[in-house]
Design a protein around this motif. Structure first.
Motif, PDB file in Angstrom:
ATOM      1  N   TYR A 178     -14.418  -5.454 -17.050  1.00 31.45           N
ATOM      2  CA  TYR A 178     -15.740  -5.995 -17.406  1.00 31.45           C
ATOM      3  C   TYR A 178     -16.649  -5.348 -16.073  1.00 31.45           C
ATOM      4  O   TYR A 178     -16.061  -4.798 -15.088  1.00 31.45           O
TER       5      TYR A 178
ATOM      6  N   ASP B 153     -19.854  -5.644 -13.426  1.00 32.15           N
ATOM      7  CA  ASP B 153     -20.818  -6.773 -12.791  1.00 32.15           C
ATOM      8  C   ASP B 153     -22.120  -5.905 -12.315  1.00 32.15           C
ATOM      9  O   ASP B 153     -21.951  -4.674 -12.331  1.00 32.15           O
TER      10      ASP B 153
ATOM     11  N   LYS C 108     -14.052  -4.317 -13.156  1.00 31.07           N
ATOM     12  CA  LYS C 108     -13.058  -4.990 -12.809  1.00 31.07           C
ATOM     13  C   LYS C 108     -12.121  -5.469 -13.795  1.00 31.07           C
ATOM     14  O   LYS C 108     -12.537  -5.243 -14.939  1.00 31.07           O
TER      15      LYS C 108
ATOM     16  N   HIS D 175      -9.374  -8.280 -15.562  1.00 31.94           N
ATOM     17  CA  HIS D 175      -9.155  -9.588 -15.675  1.00 31.94           C
ATOM     18  C   HIS D 175      -8.253  -9.970 -16.933  1.00 31.94           C
ATOM     19  O   HIS D 175      -8.500  -9.325 -17.973  1.00 31.94           O
TER      20      HIS D 175
ATOM     21  N   MET E 156     -18.377 -16.489 -22.214  1.00 35.34           N
ATOM     22  CA  MET E 156     -18.843 -16.594 -20.864  1.00 35.34           C
ATOM     23  C   MET E 156     -19.778 -17.843 -20.713  1.00 35.34           C
ATOM     24  O   MET E 156     -19.551 -18.757 -19.722  1.00 35.34           O
TER      25      MET E 156
ATOM     26  N   ILE F  15     -14.155 -18.125 -21.243  1.00 36.15           N
ATOM     27  CA  ILE F  15     -13.762 -17.013 -20.072  1.00 36.15           C
ATOM     28  C   ILE F  15     -14.020 -17.538 -18.666  1.00 36.15           C
ATOM     29  O   ILE F  15     -15.235 -17.660 -18.505  1.00 36.15           O
TER      30      ILE F  15
ATOM     31  N   LEU G  20     -14.695 -17.016 -15.374  1.00 33.70           N
ATOM     32  CA  LEU G  20     -14.980 -16.053 -14.188  1.00 33.70           C
ATOM     33  C   LEU G  20     -16.056 -16.450 -13.344  1.00 33.70           C
ATOM     34  O   LEU G  20     -17.059 -17.060 -13.692  1.00 33.70           O
ATOM     35  N   ASN G  21     -16.067 -16.331 -12.032  1.00 37.80           N
ATOM     36  CA  ASN G  21     -16.895 -16.715 -10.981  1.00 37.80           C
ATOM     37  C   ASN G  21     -18.366 -15.949 -11.215  1.00 37.80           C
ATOM     38  O   ASN G  21     -19.391 -16.587 -11.198  1.00 37.80           O
ATOM     39  N   GLU G  22     -17.998 -14.542 -11.457  1.00 37.45           N
ATOM     40  CA  GLU G  22     -19.602 -13.779 -11.684  1.00 37.45           C
ATOM     41  C   GLU G  22     -19.915 -14.319 -13.215  1.00 37.45           C
ATOM     42  O   GLU G  22     -19.122 -14.486 -14.037  1.00 37.45           O
ATOM     43  N   LYS G  23     -21.096 -14.373 -13.232  1.00 35.55           N
ATOM     44  CA  LYS G  23     -21.977 -14.729 -14.349  1.00 35.55           C
ATOM     45  C   LYS G  23     -22.621 -13.734 -15.027  1.00 35.55           C
ATOM     46  O   LYS G  23     -22.423 -13.621 -16.137  1.00 35.55           O
TER      47      LYS G  23
END
Length: 462
Positions: free
Chosen positions: A26, A28, A109, A111, A166, A171, A173-176
Motif C-alpha cells: 500500500y 501512504d 509499504k 502488510h 479501511m 484492515i 492499519l494505523n495509517e488512514k
C-alpha cells in the motif's frame, strides 16, 4: 398498547466464510526522498533530457538512471520522441489539491493479515461477526462454482473495496490516508468459519400482521443474503395447523390460547389481555420460543435452586421438542440446555427428547447428535414423533411446573409462531406431565408380544 413491533420468533442463519491470508502493498502520503520530490517539481515546470537533470542535481549517469527508473516504475513520467522526459497524467495527478505546489508522493509499504469473507455478497467480516460452528442455525447454500473460485473472488473484492475496508476497520492499519498498490499474495487458511446473523420476525402493533424483515446490520452488501433467506423460507412453506392446535388445546384444558389464534392470524389485543391476566396470577404467558424467554428461565432457575433443599431422589426434568423446522435454530438454545444439564449434579434427571420418525432412523439420529454435539449425549433422548401432532412442546419439572408451547403454522406468517404458558398449578402440572409420560410409555406397535414404547431411549447408545 405498545406501538413497537412485537417479536414472535428469531432464527439464526449461517453463511460459509473462508479465511484468507492476504499480503498486499500500500501507499501512504508521508513523502519520499528530497531528490524524488524536487525532480518531479522540475519536470512539472519543464520537460528535460537526462543529461540536463544530471547537471541540475549534480548526478552522475548511474544516479540519474536510478532516479528516472524509480519514477518510470511508478508511471509518473513518460518519454517524448525528442528524448525529453515529462510528467505523465499519473505524475501530474500528484500535484492535484496541493496548495504549496508539492507533489503528494506515496511510499510503498507491505502488510499481511488474515481476513474472512462470506460467500453470498462477499462482505469481509470482523472476527466478532464470525462463528466456528454452524449448529443451531439454517445454513444458506453456496453455489459450487463460488466455492471453487472463492480465492479469486476475495482478491477482486479486496481490491475493489479496499477503501471501504479501511473505513470499517476490517484492515487494521494505523495509517488512514492510504491506497492499495497491489495484492502480492492470497491463500486460503484452514477450515472456513461462518457468518452468523439473526433474523427477527415481528408483528405489527394493533393489526398483528407480519412485519417485513429487517436488514442485516453488519452487512453493507446483502441483496444475495436476503434473497437466500427468502428462498429458504419459501422452501419451508407450511400448511396451516390451526385444527391440530385446537385439538391439542382441548386435550391440555387450555381455554385461553383458543381465543387468540383466530382467522389464520394472532389476535394481538387478546394476547396482551390474556398475558396480563396470567401476570396478575403470578403466571407467565409468552410469545416466541421457550429459549427466548429470559423471565421464564429466571423462574425455572428459582425452582431448581429452591428445590435442592428437598431430599427426594432425582426428579424428572424433561424437555419434549416439537417437530418444527425452526425449533432450535438459534444459538440461544444451546446455553439454555447447558444450564439444565448442569443442574443434574443437584439431583435432577434432565432429558432432552428429540422427535424421530422411527427408532432405527440413523440419519435423523445423526442430525440431532450433530445439532447438539456440544451437549452430553447421555442427556439426548429420542422419541417417536407425533406427540400432540408434533406441534406442541412440553418442558416440565416433576411436581413443580409445566411449560407448554404451541408452534402455530399460519399462512399469514413466514415462519412458525410459537405461543405458550407456564403453570405451577398442581392439578394442571400433573395433567400435562401425565400426557407426556403416557405418550412416552405407550406401545409403538400394539401387536408385538413385547411392545416397544415410543420412548426410544438415550441417543448415546447409537
Amino acid at each position: 398498547m405498545s406501538q413497537q413491533p412485537t417479536p414472535y420468533n428469531q432464527v439464526d442463519f449461517v453463511v460459509k466464510a473462508p479465511r484468507f491470508r492476504i499480503v498486499f502493498s500500500y501507499m501512504d502520503d508521508k513523502g519520499v526522498a528530497f531528490v524524488r520530490e524536487y525532480l518531479l517539481r522540475l519536470l512539472k515546470l519543464i520537460p528535460c533530457k537526462p543529461e540536463q537533470i544530471a547537471q541540475y542535481f549534480g548526478f552522475n549517469q548511474h544516479e540519474t538512471e536510478v532516479a528516472l527508473t524509480d519514477l518510470e516504475h511508478n508511471k509518473w513520467i513518460t518519454w517524448q520522441n525528442d528524448g525529453l522526459v515529462t510528467l505523465s497524467a499519473e505524475g501530474l495527478s500528484l500535484f492535484q489539491n496541493s496548495e504549496q505546489g508539492s507533489p503528494k508522493i506515496p511510499t510503498l509499504k507491505d502488510h499481511g493479515g488474515e481476513y474472512r469473507m462470506e460467500l453470498l455478497d462477499n462482505n469481509f467480516l470482523k472476527q466478532k461477526d464470525c462463528d466456528k460452528v454452524r449448529q443451531q442455525a439454517i445454513e444458506l447454500a453456496i453455489e459450487p462454482k463460488v466455492l471453487s473460485e472463492s480465492q479469486e473472488i476475495a482478491r477482486k473484492n479486496f481490491q475493489n473495496r479496499f477503501r471501504q475496508l479501511m473505513e470499517n476497520d476490517i484492515i487494521g492499519l494505523n495509517e488512514k490516508d492510504i491506497s492499495l498498490y497491489k495484492i502480492d499474495a492470497i491463500e486460503t487458511k484452514g477450515a472456513p468459519v461462518y457468518f452468523r446473523f439473526t433474523q427477527k420476525f415481528e408483528l405489527l402493533p394493533d393489526t398483528g400482521e407480519a412485519k417485513e424483515r429487517h436488514d442485516v446490520p453488519t452487512l453493507i452488501h446483502q441483496d444475495n443474503a436476503q434473497q437466500a433467506v427468502t428462498q429458504q423460507l419459501e422452501q419451508r412453506c407450511h400448511q396451516d395447523n390451526s385444527q391440530e392446535l385446537i385439538k391439542n388445546m382441548t386435550e391440555l384444558d387450555d381455554n385461553d390460547t383458543i381465543k387468540i389464534l383466530f382467522g389464520g392470524k394472532l389476535d394481538l389485543t387478546k394476547f396482551l389481555t390474556i398475558q396480563q391476566e396470567h401476570e396478575q396470577k403470578n403466571g407467565l404467558y409468552f410469545l416466541g420460543q421457550i429459549y427466548h424467554q429470559e423471565e421464564l428461565f429466571k423462574q425455572i432457575n428459582q425452582f431448581l435452586g429452591n428445590d435442592r433443599l428437598d431430599k427426594k431422589a432425582s426428579k424428572k426434568l424433561y424437555w419434549l421438542a416439537p417437530s418444527d423446522i425452526y425449533w432450535g435454530k438459534q444459538r440461544k438454545i444451546h446455553d439454555k440446555i447447558q444450564n439444565l444439564v448442569s443442574e443434574q449434579k443437584n439431583g435432577y434427571e434432565f432429558r432432552l427428547y428429540l422427535p424421530l420418525p422411527s427408532e432405527n432412523n440413523r440419519h435423523e439420529t445423526w442430525e440431532w447428535k450433530n445439532q447438539f454435539k456440544d451437549i452430553p449425549e447421555k442427556s439426548l433422548y429420542g422419541f417417536c414423533e407425533g406427540f400432540l401432532e408434533g406441534s406442541t412442546e412440553i418442558l416440565f419439572l416433576e411436581d413443580k411446573f409445566a411449560i407448554v408451547c404451541y408452534h402455530a403454522k399460519l399462512q399469514a406468517y413466514p415462519v412458525t409462531l410459537p405461543i405458550g404458558f407456564m403453570t405451577t398449578q398442581k392439578s394442571e402440572v400433573k395433567h400435562i406431565i401425565a400426557l407426556a409420560e403416557n405418550y412416552l410409555k405407550s406401545a409403538l406397535h400394539l401387536n408385538d408380544d413385547e411392545p416397544a414404547t415410543r420412548d426410544f431411549g438415550s441417543l448415546a447408545r447409537d
